[in-house]
Design a protein around this motif. Structure first.
Motif, PDB file in Angstrom:
ATOM      1  N   LEU A  57       0.839  -1.194   0.000  1.00 55.66           N
ATOM      2  CA  LEU A  57       0.000   0.000   0.000  1.00 55.66           C
ATOM      3  C   LEU A  57       0.877   1.248   0.000  1.00 55.66           C
ATOM      4  O   LEU A  57       0.619   2.218  -0.729  1.00 55.66           O
ATOM      5  CB  LEU A  57      -0.930   0.006   1.216  1.00 55.66           C
ATOM      6  CG  LEU A  57      -1.964   1.128   1.235  1.00 55.66           C
ATOM      7  CD1 LEU A  57      -3.024   0.899   0.177  1.00 55.66           C
ATOM      8  CD2 LEU A  57      -2.625   1.235   2.600  1.00 55.66           C
ATOM      9  N   HIS A  99      -2.495  11.651   1.109  1.00 61.70           N
ATOM     10  CA  HIS A  99      -1.690  10.456   0.831  1.00 61.70           C
ATOM     11  C   HIS A  99      -0.351  10.517   1.546  1.00 61.70           C
ATOM     12  O   HIS A  99       0.121   9.510   2.071  1.00 61.70           O
ATOM     13  CB  HIS A  99      -1.502  10.308  -0.677  1.00 61.70           C
ATOM     14  CG  HIS A  99      -2.773   9.897  -1.366  1.00 61.70           C
ATOM     15  ND1 HIS A  99      -3.003  10.074  -2.695  1.00 61.70           N
ATOM     16  CD2 HIS A  99      -3.893   9.322  -0.886  1.00 61.70           C
ATOM     17  CE1 HIS A  99      -4.198   9.612  -3.011  1.00 61.70           C
ATOM     18  NE2 HIS A  99      -4.763   9.160  -1.924  1.00 61.70           N
ATOM     19  N   VAL A 139      -0.631   9.515   5.213  1.00 61.96           N
ATOM     20  CA  VAL A 139      -0.650   8.066   5.486  1.00 61.96           C
ATOM     21  C   VAL A 139       0.786   7.567   5.640  1.00 61.96           C
ATOM     22  O   VAL A 139       1.104   6.789   6.544  1.00 61.96           O
ATOM     23  CB  VAL A 139      -1.367   7.306   4.354  1.00 61.96           C
ATOM     24  CG1 VAL A 139      -1.294   5.814   4.582  1.00 61.96           C
ATOM     25  CG2 VAL A 139      -2.816   7.753   4.235  1.00 61.96           C
TER      26      VAL A 139
HETATM   27  C1  HEM Z   1      -5.037   4.608   3.439  1.00 68.45           C
HETATM   28  C2  HEM Z   1      -4.759   5.063   2.306  1.00 68.45           C
HETATM   29  C3  HEM Z   1      -5.470   6.129   1.523  1.00 68.45           C
HETATM   30  C4  HEM Z   1      -6.297   7.148   1.894  1.00 68.45           C
HETATM   31  C5  HEM Z   1      -6.780   7.488   3.281  1.00 68.45           C
HETATM   32  C6  HEM Z   1      -6.655   7.873   0.725  1.00 68.45           C
HETATM   33  C7  HEM Z   1      -7.497   8.963   0.692  1.00 68.45           C
HETATM   34  C8  HEM Z   1      -7.892   9.608  -0.452  1.00 68.45           C
HETATM   35  C9  HEM Z   1      -8.805  10.691  -0.507  1.00 68.45           C
HETATM   36  C10 HEM Z   1      -9.488  11.290   0.712  1.00 68.45           C
HETATM   37  C11 HEM Z   1      -8.960  11.056  -1.794  1.00 68.45           C
HETATM   38  C12 HEM Z   1      -9.851  12.161  -2.314  1.00 68.45           C
HETATM   39  C13 HEM Z   1     -11.078  11.520  -2.860  1.00 68.45           C
HETATM   40  C14 HEM Z   1     -12.006  12.491  -3.513  1.00 68.45           C
HETATM   41  O1  HEM Z   1     -11.680  13.682  -3.640  1.00 68.45           O
HETATM   42  O2  HEM Z   1     -13.063  12.050  -3.911  1.00 68.45           O
HETATM   43  C15 HEM Z   1      -8.135  10.218  -2.560  1.00 68.45           C
HETATM   44  C16 HEM Z   1      -8.019  10.297  -3.935  1.00 68.45           C
HETATM   45  C17 HEM Z   1      -7.174   9.532  -4.669  1.00 68.45           C
HETATM   46  N1  HEM Z   1      -6.380   8.502  -4.201  1.00 68.45           N
HETATM   47 FE1  HEM Z   1      -6.201   7.914  -2.312  1.00 68.45          FE
HETATM   48  N2  HEM Z   1      -6.037   7.315  -0.353  1.00 68.45           N
HETATM   49  C18 HEM Z   1      -5.306   6.239   0.106  1.00 68.45           C
HETATM   50  C19 HEM Z   1      -4.550   5.395  -0.654  1.00 68.45           C
HETATM   51  C20 HEM Z   1      -4.342   5.549  -2.006  1.00 68.45           C
HETATM   52  C21 HEM Z   1      -3.435   4.763  -2.750  1.00 68.45           C
HETATM   53  C22 HEM Z   1      -2.570   3.640  -2.205  1.00 68.45           C
HETATM   54  C23 HEM Z   1      -3.473   5.227  -4.010  1.00 68.45           C
HETATM   55  C24 HEM Z   1      -2.612   4.683  -5.107  1.00 68.45           C
HETATM   56  C25 HEM Z   1      -2.897   4.593  -6.309  1.00 68.45           C
HETATM   57  C26 HEM Z   1      -4.436   6.286  -4.073  1.00 68.45           C
HETATM   58  C27 HEM Z   1      -4.794   6.986  -5.205  1.00 68.45           C
HETATM   59  C28 HEM Z   1      -5.690   8.008  -5.251  1.00 68.45           C
HETATM   60  C29 HEM Z   1      -6.023   8.751  -6.439  1.00 68.45           C
HETATM   61  C30 HEM Z   1      -5.424   8.533  -7.819  1.00 68.45           C
HETATM   62  C31 HEM Z   1      -6.951   9.700  -6.077  1.00 68.45           C
HETATM   63  C32 HEM Z   1      -7.607  10.741  -6.974  1.00 68.45           C
HETATM   64  C33 HEM Z   1      -6.753  11.956  -6.974  1.00 68.45           C
HETATM   65  C34 HEM Z   1      -7.295  13.056  -7.786  1.00 68.45           C
HETATM   66  O3  HEM Z   1      -8.429  13.494  -7.554  1.00 68.45           O
HETATM   67  O4  HEM Z   1      -6.545  13.523  -8.654  1.00 68.45           O
HETATM   68  N3  HEM Z   1      -4.935   6.467  -2.823  1.00 68.45           N
HETATM   69  N4  HEM Z   1      -7.470   9.337  -1.737  1.00 68.45           N
END
Ligand code: HEM
Lengths: 275, 451
Positions: B83, B175, B178
């Motif tokens: 992760l 991110h 985390v």
């Molecule tokens: C515990 C781990 C993680 C948490 C708490 C987390 C949290 C979040 C949150 C809060 C968002 C915003 C969502 C939204 O605006 O609707 C997000 C977006 C995103 N996350 Fe994560 N995430 C985690 C892990 C990951 C991992 C491992 C990846 C790897 C690929 C990832 C990729 C993304 C991507 C690509 C977005 C969209 C970004 C964008 O809007 O351009 N996340 N994540």
């Protein structure tokens, strides 16, 4: 005063039942009258509910064991019901979609009904529970749970009324968006709840994380909703799948809240009020 | 994220695999699903227990997979590492693009034609409408960029204003947080320790017991001066408190009152009130042998030499036993060893009782001291501040990621027939389109209001 508060809570419980029926009538008969009455009575019930909680708070101080009314299962259920009503009214105010009430307010009723089955006595706090972080922990967790509860109610509505058949319609898209937004509210608050819980655990037991079952289940819930938030970046996860996802997430919430206490044991066992 | 249609090299494929949201989606759910196991199986019990409860096959499997301590099992840490790798690579993959958008000079492409959300014509030249547009845009979004262009035989003007470009970084803050939390947990595991110590009132200790029963020297001493329990009127405990003194090289360095939820810190090490109880202290006995009688004080936990030879130790004490008519009162099981002889077990009763005692020696109880002890949790965790920094970043990042958005609005003023001006309002937002629509509506209203 404790007695008055308890009597009020009984009345409030059945008021939620009545209001649920009004919302249901509103949905079935489509008469504006039911909708207006439902909204007014929900506000009145919420006012009584708030008063009862404040009275209980004051009563604990009169008994010389003053503490915020968030310390055991009974009190948390009462607060849970309260938060569902608050979040629902907020959404109703924003979207004017009164049909949601037929799905959300019954949850407030069930939470209160469960509370009525428990011992409502105001108890002094055991030493570990004397902490402002704990109050913050309980408040944020339950606000978060209520956010998820309302999201689940919306999802249930989405599936029951088969919105996926008209997935492009304004109503379906609004519901879809609301499911997502309520999950976001729940997620932020659950995160805050887990964080304040860790701060409290760190000052009470000397570790911020021990993997005890309750903690772990709150993390499981958090992970499921984190996955849900990412699902919208993958094609095809809107609509019906999102609704199911939100329901599964709420299943985790319910297990964290009730299942762990009933079926598994751990640090939080005092919260059952049975130990 | 990126699904490139052209054949990708193996390196690229690995990179794309680790950069994908599908992987993180799967990993989050796998972590959730596996975590369930550890809440159903009792954790950190002795190996024997699993073999007895589940039989050699299943019990062996549980132990083999490390399910008896699964949150520290290698495979569980591996999922977490995946992760983390997923997070790092995904961010590295996307951050440059995000920064490019944020840093993009608004003047570039300003006069590009866009499909308008609102279009209407106003009286007067574009220059005449420009002032209203400027003011309305500045009010809605802030700083305004503009660029004149030639069209339809006259001079047109495009205005742009934008807000919240940097909010695109919110997701990266989340991110990153985390990773900070992971780092904090690792630092704590690698460089910290935790343990327990129980101290009798009045006693001084210089070491603690760690989880697997190893002793650890503290490098200073800790004395329990006083232990107090206070109760509510109904008898429930309201508080237990340890008054302690930390001693550095035998000198008093710091005093604290420890209560639950209010730990003390000395030399970076935290001490938490966690349990309490009572333990036997000095046991005073009256020994009669060879026609002589004398009193002796026995300390629990060791052999105590007796005056005139031989030694005695305390095995077990009871403050009050009730044997009906025969006896009621305190009782101590002692070990007695005459000089050069074999040890004997002796049960001692209160002095002056009528209980018979056989053997060459008679030992009676004069006094049984009971001392309260306090159990303290002891912890040194140099990573905990990272945890709190990470948690704060996460919550701040959520607010940015979920509630702020990058909103851009263009107003295009173009000369039209009859000395009028064609107005076109268009916009773009990375989320919260509702807000964008409202801004554009208000803008259109403001411009028409000037008609
Ligand atoms: C515990 C781990 C993680 C948490 C708490 C987390 C949290 C979040 C949150 C809060 C968002 C915003 C969502 C939204 O605006 O609707 C997000 C977006 C995103 N996350 Fe994560 N995430 C985690 C892990 C990951 C991992 C491992 C990846 C790897 C690929 C990832 C990729 C993304 C991507 C690509 C977005 C969209 C970004 C964008 O809007 O351009 N996340 N994540």
């Amino acid at each position: 005063m404790e007695a008055i508060s308890n009597t009020m809570l009984v009345a409030v419980t059945f008021a939620y039942l009545g209001v649920s029926v009004l919302y249901l009538c509103n949905m079935v008969f489509k008469r504006g009258f039911f909708g207006r009455a439902a909204t007014i009575f929900t506000w009145l019930t919420l006012a009584a509910h708030t008063t009862a909680i404040i009275l209980r708070w004051v009563a604990s101080y009169e008994q010389g064991i003053g503490h915020a009314p968030f310390s055991n299962l009974f009190e948390s259920l009462v607060f849970f019901g309260w938060t569902i009503a608050v979040i629902y009214l907020f959404i109703e105010g924003k979207t004017r979609l009164k049909q949601i009430g037929a799905f959300a307010i019954p949850l407030a009723f069930f939470a209160m009904l469960y509370a009525l089955k428990l011992d409502p006595g105001i108890k002094p706090l055991m030493p570990a529970l004397k902490s402002n972080w704990l109050i913050a922990h309980v408040i944020t967790c339950f606000l978060g749970y209520a956010g998820f509860a309302v999201s689940a109610a919306l999802s249930f509505m989405y599936l029951l009324t088969k919105q996926e058949q008209t997935a492009g319609s304004r109503r379906a898209l609004t519901l879809d968006q609301l499911i997502y937004e309520t999950v976001v509210v729940g997620f932020i608050l659950l995160t805050a709840g887990i964080v304040t819980g860790s701060i409290w655990a760190n000052s009470a037991w000397g570790t911020y994380w021990q993997w005890d079952p309750k903690e772990t289940w709150s993390l499981i819930t958090w992970l499921v909703y984190a996955a849900l938030l990412h699902s919208r970046y993958m094609r095809g996860w809107q609509g019906r799948r999102l609704a199911w996802f939100s329901l599964i997430g709420f299943g985790c919430v319910l297990f964290t809240y009730f299942g762990v206490n009933l079926l598994l044991s751990g640090l939080h066992s005092y919260a059952t009020g049975k130990t | 994220m990126s699904e490139t249609p052209s054949p990708a090299s193996p390196g690229e494929r690995v990179w794309n695999f680790f950069a994908s949201v599908k992987l993180s989606f799967a990993l989050l759910l796998i972590l959730a699903a596996t975590s369930v196991a550890g809440t159903l199986l009792p954790q950190k019990e002795p190996a024997q227990l699993y073999l007895e409860q589940f039989g050699p096959t299943w019990g062996g499997l549980i132990l083999g997979l490390g399910l008896d301590d699964m949150y520290h099992a290698l495979w569980f840490l591996l999922i977490m590492s995946l992760l983390a790798a997923n997070l790092v690579i995904c961010s590295l993959n996307r951050l440059p693009g995000a920064l490019k958008i944020i840093r993009k000079d608004p003047a570039v492409d300003l006069d590009k034609k866009r499909s308008p959300a609102h279009g209407f014509t106003l009286a007067g030249t574009p220059a005449a409408s420009a002032e209203t547009a400027r003011r309305a845009l500045a009010k809605a979004l802030g700083k305004v960029w503009e660029k004149p262009f030639q069209a339809g035989g006259g001079q047109g003007l495009v205005l742009l204003s934008q807000k919240g470009a940097w909010s695109r970084l919110g997701v990266y803050v989340v991110h990153f947080s985390v990773l900070v939390i992971f780092a904090g947990a690792m630092v704590g595991n690698l460089f910290g320790f935790s343990g327990m110590v129980t101290i009798n009132q009045g006693q001084t200790v210089d070491h603690i017991m760690q989880e697997r029963g190893q002793e650890k020297l503290l490098g200073f001493e800790l004395r329990l001066d006083k232990f107090t329990i206070s109760r509510y009127p109904n008898g429930m405990i309201s508080e237990f408190r340890s008054d302690v003194t930390f001693l550095q090289n035998g000198r008093e360095a710091q005093k604290n009152s420890l209560v639950v939820n209010d730990p003390a810190v000395f030399e970076g090490i935290d001490f938490y009130q966690s349990s309490y109880g009572q333990r036997p202290g000095l046991v005073t006995v009256r020994v009669s042998r060879d026609g002589q009688t004398f009193d002796a004080k026995l300390e629990p936990g060791r052999w105590n030499p007796l005056p005139g030879g031989g030694q005695a130790g305390v095995v077990e004490v009871h403050q009050n036993v009730n044997m009906g008519q025969m006896y009621s009162g305190p009782l101590a099981r002692l070990a007695y060893q005459p000089e050069g002889g074999e040890p004997l077990a002796i049960t001692a009763f209160k002095a002056g009782n009528r209980m018979p005692q056989r053997g060459p020696v008679k030992i009676e109880l004069v006094d049984l001291e009971i001392v309260p002890y306090s159990g303290l949790q002891v912890k040194y965790d140099p990573g905990v501040w990272l945890i709190w920094v990470g948690c704060s970043l996460m919550v701040i990042g959520f607010f940015i990621a979920f509630y702020l958005s990058h909103q851009k609005v263009w107003v295009r003023l173009e000369p039209a027939k009859g000395g009028r001006t064609r107005v076109e309002i268009s916009g773009a937002a990375n989320k919260n389109r509702l807000k964008l629509e409202k801004i554009m509506e208000r803008l259109a209203g403001a411009m028409r209001g000037g008609e």
